[in-house]
Design a protein around this motif. Structure first.
Motif, PDB file in Angstrom:
ATOM      1  N   SER A 215     -38.647 -72.233-115.407  1.00 34.08           N
ATOM      2  CA  SER A 215     -39.105 -73.292-114.370  1.00 34.08           C
ATOM      3  C   SER A 215     -38.428 -72.904-113.064  1.00 34.08           C
ATOM      4  N   GLY A 216     -39.295 -72.705-111.922  1.00 34.28           N
ATOM      5  CA  GLY A 216     -38.768 -72.464-110.868  1.00 34.28           C
ATOM      6  C   GLY A 216     -38.992 -73.414-109.582  1.00 34.28           C
ATOM      7  N   ASP A 217     -39.515 -74.778-110.108  1.00 29.39           N
ATOM      8  CA  ASP A 217     -39.597 -75.844-109.378  1.00 29.39           C
ATOM      9  C   ASP A 217     -38.614 -77.067-109.684  1.00 29.39           C
ATOM     10  N   ALA A 218     -38.556 -78.084-108.720  1.00 30.29           N
ATOM     11  CA  ALA A 218     -37.804 -79.127-108.710  1.00 30.29           C
ATOM     12  C   ALA A 218     -38.035 -80.556-109.492  1.00 30.29           C
ATOM     13  N   TRP A 219     -37.173 -80.893-110.222  1.00 28.35           N
ATOM     14  CA  TRP A 219     -37.291 -82.236-110.901  1.00 28.35           C
ATOM     15  C   TRP A 219     -36.549 -83.439-110.054  1.00 28.35           C
ATOM     16  N   ILE A 220     -37.113 -84.327-109.713  1.00 29.94           N
ATOM     17  CA  ILE A 220     -36.563 -85.206-108.712  1.00 29.94           C
ATOM     18  C   ILE A 220     -36.871 -86.711-109.004  1.00 29.94           C
ATOM     19  N   ASN A 221     -35.669 -87.554-109.183  1.00 31.59           N
ATOM     20  CA  ASN A 221     -36.073 -89.002-109.714  1.00 31.59           C
ATOM     21  C   ASN A 221     -36.787 -89.020-111.222  1.00 31.59           C
ATOM     22  N   ILE A 222     -35.833 -88.306-112.203  1.00 29.35           N
ATOM     23  CA  ILE A 222     -36.509 -88.328-113.417  1.00 29.35           C
ATOM     24  C   ILE A 222     -35.701 -89.307-114.470  1.00 29.35           C
ATOM     25  N   ALA A 223     -36.358 -90.371-115.107  1.00 27.75           N
ATOM     26  CA  ALA A 223     -35.732 -91.155-115.993  1.00 27.75           C
ATOM     27  C   ALA A 223     -36.324 -91.062-117.393  1.00 27.75           C
ATOM     28  N   ILE A 224     -35.295 -90.838-118.167  1.00 32.02           N
ATOM     29  CA  ILE A 224     -35.483 -90.681-119.722  1.00 32.02           C
ATOM     30  C   ILE A 224     -34.716 -91.803-120.456  1.00 32.02           C
ATOM     31  N   THR A 225     -35.299 -93.022-120.704  1.00 31.46           N
ATOM     32  CA  THR A 225     -34.352 -94.079-121.186  1.00 31.46           C
ATOM     33  C   THR A 225     -34.878 -94.717-122.373  1.00 31.46           C
ATOM     34  N   ASP A 226     -33.800 -95.353-123.244  1.00 34.51           N
ATOM     35  CA  ASP A 226     -34.431 -96.121-124.473  1.00 34.51           C
ATOM     36  C   ASP A 226     -35.329 -95.597-125.481  1.00 34.51           C
ATOM     37  N   ASN A 227     -35.380 -94.305-125.643  1.00 33.11           N
ATOM     38  CA  ASN A 227     -36.300 -93.646-126.581  1.00 33.11           C
ATOM     39  C   ASN A 227     -35.471 -93.452-127.803  1.00 33.11           C
ATOM     40  N   PHE A 228     -36.224 -93.563-129.039  1.00 37.93           N
ATOM     41  CA  PHE A 228     -35.831 -93.450-130.438  1.00 37.93           C
ATOM     42  C   PHE A 228     -36.306 -91.948-130.874  1.00 37.93           C
TER      43      PHE A 228
END
Length: 617
Positions: free
Chosen positions: A441-454
């Protein structure tokens, strides 16, 4: 940093409110339409002016043009056609104030080169209304068109494709909003193609499809690219309740399909706005995509079933059951079931404003892919993936940013069961992950949320073990020098029995405001056969530049009789240049284990002074 975390959580709550409202609206539309698509078409009773009173014979040979012309000159009312065939040898127009009513097996035979035009209404049962080699067009307010009106039988024997195409062509001439209706308990055989080796049914952009009938591709059909191809930009159409059986068992493949060669798509939509798929069933398919909506805005795919997908595939090829590029899409409450190793990806989405929720996938190689797109008209922002259940997937979710930055992506409350031999083709010892960031990947990740997964990992059976370091619960591995991460929250996830690490954190570019907190990781390293430390609870490998990053309030548990965990928390630092000693904080993490881990230490910092500044152990 707490402020940043709260912003991520607020965004999740906002999305959940939005999706709740959307469900209510779409649910109302679906309930109100289902009765209409199931209603049987009845033979109309005699009414209005009988065409025979104007001199028609209806014997199939006598020219009835004069009587038909007299009927067309009436100012208003209904014209009834009793059983018979009425011959028309001239162009004729029935004005908008007139409705044609066809009794049992009554039809108009239009001579070659002539056109019958209906500007008014039409009533008839499930039998042929129009015969001959001429054309029938309409501009009236007819809302439903039946293939039976043009000769279809739906008897599972006759090739109904030519008559379905005639029905579509007729609907094309109507005002926006017409639908071709396939009747419940009828089976329509698709035995030929409108465009050889390309298209079975050619669709305009404004005609819809509905009904509880079944369309089945015949045995040994030969190569084709799509069943229904919408060749014009989509203009607010729907596809409701019908079943399409691609009959893959009797249409085997000997070479890999591609986008242009034997793609076997079911629905192909190019550009436009407003498409709704509701209650549709696709089964027995080897298609590249079953629903391909390429550069289509405002897409809804709801309450659909995709059954026995990928059945009989002798090799791997790239497939996505739903493929959606565009702005604003709701993909919700669908069921995806793989029937063979040709089932690669269940859902693949690109672009802006996607809500992927409450879907169930079983035995696909990848459950859900979110990927950026290079099309500047489609920003890779404001997407939500929530409350999906992904079972027996090699990759639960795969996240790609190879064609543009990804912003404001929330992944929350999903259940993922990983199985390295669950779906598709996979070589021995290959990586397998719950949520995977695609590596190059050569691009940006901005404001990512990974929450409450099983995320739970299933033993695939046999002597399976892996050497792949990325076979983690959450594989945050972004291996591209241009990668940038600005605002990433991994919070409240439960990860059990990961083949390697619970969470792998390996970002080769700049990373700012990355928070990993309140996750519970149980028995990491379940099937890792190496000795490089890739069986830890949370492991950070050779990240070049930290800025305001936190690992805090996580719990790592090992309750096995023999330890397989290398360590609870692991940092492999590049040295002082990565600023880990200043910009990476480890706070209040807990490791619960009765055994000494493989490393001999519950926390390990390699290549740097210990930086775990507060620990309860």
């Amino acid at each position: 940093m707490g402020h940043k975390t709260n912003m991520c959580l607020q965004r999740c709550k906002k999305w959940m409110l939005v999706i709740g409202v959307i469900f209510v609206i779409v649910g109302i539309q679906w309930n109100s339409s289902s009765e209409n698509t199931a209603a049987a078409l009845e033979t109309p009773a005699p009414q209005g002016t009988n065409i025979k009173s104007l001199g028609a014979t209806g014997n199939g040979t006598t020219d009835d043009t004069t009587a038909l012309r007299k009927a067309s000159e009436m100012l208003s009312g209904k014209i009834y056609f009793p059983t018979g065939t009425y011959v028309l040898n001239e162009d004729l127009v029935f004005r908008k104030e007139l409705t044609l009513v066809f009794g049992q097996n009554a039809n108009i035979k239009v001579a070659s080169g002539k056109t019958l035009k209906l500007d008014g209404g039409l009533q008839g049962g499930l039998y042929t209304l129009f015969t001959g080699d001429g054309s029938v067009v309409a501009t009236g307010t007819i809302k439903k068109v039946y293939p039976e009106w043009f000769g279809a039988l739906g008897n599972a024997i006759q090739d109904d494709r030519p008559f379905i195409q005639e029905a579509v062509n007729f609907a094309t001439t109507l005002k926006k909003g017409a639908a071709v209706h396939f009747t419940q308990n009828r089976n329509y055989v698709l035995g030929t193609m409108t465009v050889p080796q390309q298209t079975i049914i050619s669709m305009p952009g404004h005609v819809s499809l509905e009904g509880r009938g079944t369309l089945k591709v015949r045995n040994n059909m030969g190569k084709y690219n799509t069943v229904f191809e919408f060749t014009k930009p989509i203009d607010h159409i729907y596809v409701r309740e019908l079943t399409v059986d691609a009959n893959a068992q009797n249409n085997p493949i000997t070479e890999k399909p591609s986008d242009t060669n034997n793609a076997m798509r079911v629905f192909t939509l190019y550009t436009g706005k407003g498409a709704q798929f509701q209650g549709v069933t696709v089964r027995n398919s080897l298609s590249i995509q079953s629903v391909m909506a390429n550069v289509v805005d405002d897409l809804v795919v709801q309450d659909c079933q995709f059954l026995n997908m990928g059945v009989g595939a002798p090799f791997f090829f790239d497939t996505s059951t739903i493929y959606a590029v565009g702005n604003n899409a709701i993909i919700t409450r669908n069921y995806f079931e793989a029937g063979g190793a040709g089932s690669n990806t269940a859902i693949e989405v690109h672009g802006f404003g996607k809500v992927v929720s409450y879907n169930v996938t079983k035995k696909f190689r990848t459950g859900i892919i979110y990927a950026s797109t290079a099309n500047r008209d489609y920003k890779n922002e404001n997407n939500l993936i929530t409350n999906n259940r992904i079972e027996d997937a090699v990759f639960g979710m795969s996240l790609w940013a190879t064609r543009g930055d990804v912003k404001q992506l929330t992944i929350t409350n999903n259940s993922i069961i990983v199985n390295a031999r669950g779906g598709g083709f996979l070589s021995t010892n290959a990586e397998s992950a719950g949520i995977q960031f695609h590596h190059p990947s050569g691009d940006a990740w901005i404001n990512i949320a990974i929450t409450d997964n099983f995320i739970d990992f299933k033993h695939p059976g046999g002597n399976y073990m892996t050497l792949a370091p990325h076979a983690a619960g959450i594989d945050l591995s972004l291996q591209g020098s241009g990668t940038k991460v600005e605002g990433l929250l991994i919070k409240g996830n439960i990860i059990r029995n990961a083949y390697t690490n619970g969470i792998t954190w390996n970002i080769e570019g700049v990373q700012n405001n990355v928070v990993v907190e309140e996750n519970t990781i149980v028995n990491p390293g379940a099937l890792y056969s190496g000795k490089e430390g890739y069986s830890s609870g949370i492991a950070l490998y050779e990240n070049p530049l930290f800025s305001n990053c936190f690992v805090r309030n996580n719990v790592v548990v090992e309750d096995r009789t023999t330890s397989k965990m290398y360590t609870g928390l692991l940092l492999r630092s590049l040295g002082v240049a990565d600023r880990a000693h200043q910009q990476l904080s480890w706070i209040n993490n807990t490791i619960v284990s009765e055994m000494t881990p493989l490393s001999g230490e519950k926390t390990v910092a390699i290549g740097n002074t210990p930086i775990i500044v507060q620990t309860p152990f």
